[in-house]
Design a protein around this motif. Structure first.
Motif, PDB file in Angstrom:
ATOM      1  N   MET A 111       0.854  -1.185   0.000  1.00  0.00           N
ATOM      2  CA  MET A 111       0.000   0.000   0.000  1.00  0.00           C
ATOM      3  C   MET A 111       0.893   1.239   0.000  1.00  0.00           C
ATOM      4  O   MET A 111       1.910   1.288   0.674  1.00  0.00           O
ATOM      5  CB  MET A 111      -0.920  -0.004   1.221  1.00  0.00           C
ATOM      6  CG  MET A 111      -1.873   1.185   1.232  1.00  0.00           C
ATOM      7  SD  MET A 111      -3.184   1.079   2.460  1.00  0.00           S
ATOM      8  CE  MET A 111      -4.318   0.009   1.605  1.00  0.00           C
ATOM      9  N   GLN A 112       0.466   2.232  -0.744  1.00  0.00           N
ATOM     10  CA  GLN A 112       1.189   3.497  -0.810  1.00  0.00           C
ATOM     11  C   GLN A 112       1.160   4.203   0.547  1.00  0.00           C
ATOM     12  O   GLN A 112       0.201   4.079   1.300  1.00  0.00           O
ATOM     13  CB  GLN A 112       0.541   4.435  -1.838  1.00  0.00           C
ATOM     14  CG  GLN A 112       0.746   4.016  -3.248  1.00  0.00           C
ATOM     15  CD  GLN A 112       2.091   4.454  -3.801  1.00  0.00           C
ATOM     16  OE1 GLN A 112       3.002   4.853  -3.086  1.00  0.00           O
ATOM     17  NE2 GLN A 112       2.216   4.347  -5.098  1.00  0.00           N
ATOM     18  N   ALA A 113       2.206   4.964   0.824  1.00  0.00           N
ATOM     19  CA  ALA A 113       2.251   5.779   2.037  1.00  0.00           C
ATOM     20  C   ALA A 113       1.253   6.928   1.905  1.00  0.00           C
ATOM     21  O   ALA A 113       1.076   7.485   0.824  1.00  0.00           O
ATOM     22  CB  ALA A 113       3.651   6.331   2.243  1.00  0.00           C
ATOM     23  N   VAL A 114       0.598   7.247   3.011  1.00  0.00           N
ATOM     24  CA  VAL A 114      -0.365   8.346   3.039  1.00  0.00           C
ATOM     25  C   VAL A 114       0.156   9.407   3.997  1.00  0.00           C
ATOM     26  O   VAL A 114       0.513   9.108   5.136  1.00  0.00           O
ATOM     27  CB  VAL A 114      -1.764   7.860   3.483  1.00  0.00           C
ATOM     28  CG1 VAL A 114      -2.740   9.021   3.578  1.00  0.00           C
ATOM     29  CG2 VAL A 114      -2.287   6.792   2.518  1.00  0.00           C
ATOM     30  N   LYS A 115       0.194  10.642   3.507  1.00  0.00           N
ATOM     31  CA  LYS A 115       0.638  11.781   4.315  1.00  0.00           C
ATOM     32  C   LYS A 115      -0.473  12.815   4.294  1.00  0.00           C
ATOM     33  O   LYS A 115      -1.083  13.063   3.252  1.00  0.00           O
ATOM     34  CB  LYS A 115       1.923  12.366   3.730  1.00  0.00           C
ATOM     35  CG  LYS A 115       2.432  13.585   4.452  1.00  0.00           C
ATOM     36  CD  LYS A 115       3.827  13.988   4.018  1.00  0.00           C
ATOM     37  CE  LYS A 115       3.924  14.364   2.572  1.00  0.00           C
ATOM     38  NZ  LYS A 115       5.251  14.893   2.207  1.00  0.00           N
ATOM     39  N   MET A 116      -0.753  13.399   5.464  1.00  0.00           N
ATOM     40  CA  MET A 116      -1.835  14.365   5.559  1.00  0.00           C
ATOM     41  C   MET A 116      -1.400  15.556   6.410  1.00  0.00           C
ATOM     42  O   MET A 116      -0.949  15.392   7.533  1.00  0.00           O
ATOM     43  CB  MET A 116      -3.073  13.710   6.182  1.00  0.00           C
ATOM     44  CG  MET A 116      -4.285  14.604   6.227  1.00  0.00           C
ATOM     45  SD  MET A 116      -5.729  13.853   7.037  1.00  0.00           S
ATOM     46  CE  MET A 116      -5.869  12.304   6.190  1.00  0.00           C
ATOM     47  N   TYR A 117      -1.535  16.740   5.835  1.00  0.00           N
ATOM     48  CA  TYR A 117      -1.323  17.975   6.592  1.00  0.00           C
ATOM     49  C   TYR A 117      -2.621  18.280   7.318  1.00  0.00           C
ATOM     50  O   TYR A 117      -3.700  18.290   6.688  1.00  0.00           O
ATOM     51  CB  TYR A 117      -0.948  19.123   5.654  1.00  0.00           C
ATOM     52  CG  TYR A 117       0.426  18.988   5.059  1.00  0.00           C
ATOM     53  CD1 TYR A 117       1.523  19.551   5.702  1.00  0.00           C
ATOM     54  CD2 TYR A 117       0.637  18.293   3.881  1.00  0.00           C
ATOM     55  CE1 TYR A 117       2.801  19.427   5.169  1.00  0.00           C
ATOM     56  CE2 TYR A 117       1.904  18.167   3.341  1.00  0.00           C
ATOM     57  CZ  TYR A 117       2.978  18.735   3.985  1.00  0.00           C
ATOM     58  OH  TYR A 117       4.242  18.611   3.456  1.00  0.00           O
ATOM     59  N   THR A 118      -2.544  18.517   8.630  1.00  0.00           N
ATOM     60  CA  THR A 118      -3.737  18.678   9.456  1.00  0.00           C
ATOM     61  C   THR A 118      -3.539  19.772  10.504  1.00  0.00           C
ATOM     62  O   THR A 118      -2.447  20.306  10.665  1.00  0.00           O
ATOM     63  CB  THR A 118      -4.069  17.379  10.212  1.00  0.00           C
ATOM     64  OG1 THR A 118      -3.066  17.151  11.200  1.00  0.00           O
ATOM     65  CG2 THR A 118      -4.187  16.194   9.296  1.00  0.00           C
ATOM     66  N   THR A 119      -4.627  20.038  11.231  1.00  0.00           N
ATOM     67  CA  THR A 119      -4.572  20.792  12.480  1.00  0.00           C
ATOM     68  C   THR A 119      -5.298  19.961  13.535  1.00  0.00           C
ATOM     69  O   THR A 119      -6.006  19.010  13.197  1.00  0.00           O
ATOM     70  CB  THR A 119      -5.239  22.186  12.377  1.00  0.00           C
ATOM     71  OG1 THR A 119      -6.636  22.009  12.149  1.00  0.00           O
ATOM     72  CG2 THR A 119      -4.620  23.026  11.281  1.00  0.00           C
ATOM     73  N   GLY A 120      -5.150  20.347  14.788  1.00  0.00           N
ATOM     74  CA  GLY A 120      -5.741  19.584  15.871  1.00  0.00           C
ATOM     75  C   GLY A 120      -7.252  19.684  15.978  1.00  0.00           C
ATOM     76  O   GLY A 120      -7.880  18.834  16.591  1.00  0.00           O
ATOM     77  N   VAL A 121      -7.841  20.712  15.378  1.00  0.00           N
ATOM     78  CA  VAL A 121      -9.278  20.928  15.555  1.00  0.00           C
ATOM     79  C   VAL A 121     -10.071  20.883  14.243  1.00  0.00           C
ATOM     80  O   VAL A 121     -11.231  21.260  14.214  1.00  0.00           O
ATOM     81  CB  VAL A 121      -9.546  22.274  16.263  1.00  0.00           C
ATOM     82  CG1 VAL A 121      -8.983  22.263  17.673  1.00  0.00           C
ATOM     83  CG2 VAL A 121      -8.979  23.426  15.465  1.00  0.00           C
ATOM     84  N   CYS A 122      -9.473  20.391  13.192  1.00  0.00           N
ATOM     85  CA  CYS A 122     -10.108  20.392  11.872  1.00  0.00           C
ATOM     86  C   CYS A 122     -11.064  19.214  11.717  1.00  0.00           C
ATOM     87  O   CYS A 122     -10.631  18.062  11.684  1.00  0.00           O
ATOM     88  CB  CYS A 122      -9.013  20.326  10.809  1.00  0.00           C
ATOM     89  SG  CYS A 122      -9.597  19.941   9.170  1.00  0.00           S
ATOM     90  N   PRO A 123     -12.378  19.462  11.605  1.00  0.00           N
ATOM     91  CA  PRO A 123     -13.317  18.351  11.454  1.00  0.00           C
ATOM     92  C   PRO A 123     -13.143  17.604  10.127  1.00  0.00           C
ATOM     93  O   PRO A 123     -13.362  16.393  10.071  1.00  0.00           O
ATOM     94  CB  PRO A 123     -14.689  19.012  11.548  1.00  0.00           C
ATOM     95  CG  PRO A 123     -14.458  20.447  11.238  1.00  0.00           C
ATOM     96  CD  PRO A 123     -13.058  20.759  11.655  1.00  0.00           C
ATOM     97  N   TYR A 124     -12.748  18.296   9.072  1.00  0.00           N
ATOM     98  CA  TYR A 124     -12.530  17.619   7.789  1.00  0.00           C
ATOM     99  C   TYR A 124     -11.313  16.705   7.847  1.00  0.00           C
ATOM    100  O   TYR A 124     -11.271  15.677   7.168  1.00  0.00           O
ATOM    101  CB  TYR A 124     -12.403  18.631   6.650  1.00  0.00           C
ATOM    102  CG  TYR A 124     -13.711  19.281   6.330  1.00  0.00           C
ATOM    103  CD1 TYR A 124     -14.679  18.606   5.592  1.00  0.00           C
ATOM    104  CD2 TYR A 124     -14.001  20.565   6.770  1.00  0.00           C
ATOM    105  CE1 TYR A 124     -15.900  19.189   5.307  1.00  0.00           C
ATOM    106  CE2 TYR A 124     -15.218  21.160   6.492  1.00  0.00           C
ATOM    107  CZ  TYR A 124     -16.170  20.470   5.758  1.00  0.00           C
ATOM    108  OH  TYR A 124     -17.369  21.042   5.480  1.00  0.00           O
ATOM    109  N   CYS A 125     -10.330  17.072   8.647  1.00  0.00           N
ATOM    110  CA  CYS A 125      -9.159  16.213   8.843  1.00  0.00           C
ATOM    111  C   CYS A 125      -9.573  14.915   9.530  1.00  0.00           C
ATOM    112  O   CYS A 125      -9.165  13.820   9.122  1.00  0.00           O
ATOM    113  CB  CYS A 125      -8.095  16.929   9.675  1.00  0.00           C
ATOM    114  SG  CYS A 125      -7.458  18.439   8.936  1.00  0.00           S
TER     115      CYS A 125
END
Length: 86
Positions: free
Chosen positions: A1-15
């Motif tokens: 499986m490909q590596a998944v990277k996600m830029y996020t914040t601590g309070v982001c509901p979409y994240c």
């Protein structure tokens, strides 16, 4: 499986939704980069994506976009092949 990277914040509901969605598709590990605690990461994210909002999701080297882009990719049948590409 490909590596998944996600830029996020601590309070982001979409994240949170994007992480749940990816896990429902069999993704076991997501490299999470918190831009709310690292200004350098925020600047890097904006440079490589041209976007200011989170989440910004990468599967392998492919920039998928945000949560809505991820769901649309899956609806078009493109998510599983991208996750499985080696």
């Amino acid at each position: 499986m490909q590596a998944v990277k996600m830029y996020t914040t601590g309070v982001c509901p979409y994240c949170i939704r994007a992480k749940q969605f990816l896990k429902s598709k069999g993704v076991e590990q997501i490299e999470e980069i918190r831009i709310d605690t690292d200004a350098g990461a925020r600047n890097h994210m904006m440079e490589v994506t041209g976007r200011r909002t989170v989440p910004q999701i990468f599967i392998g080297t492919t920039h998928v976009g945000g949560h809505d882009d991820l769901v649309a990719l899956d609806a078009r049948g493109g998510l599983q092949p991208l996750l499985g590409a080696a």
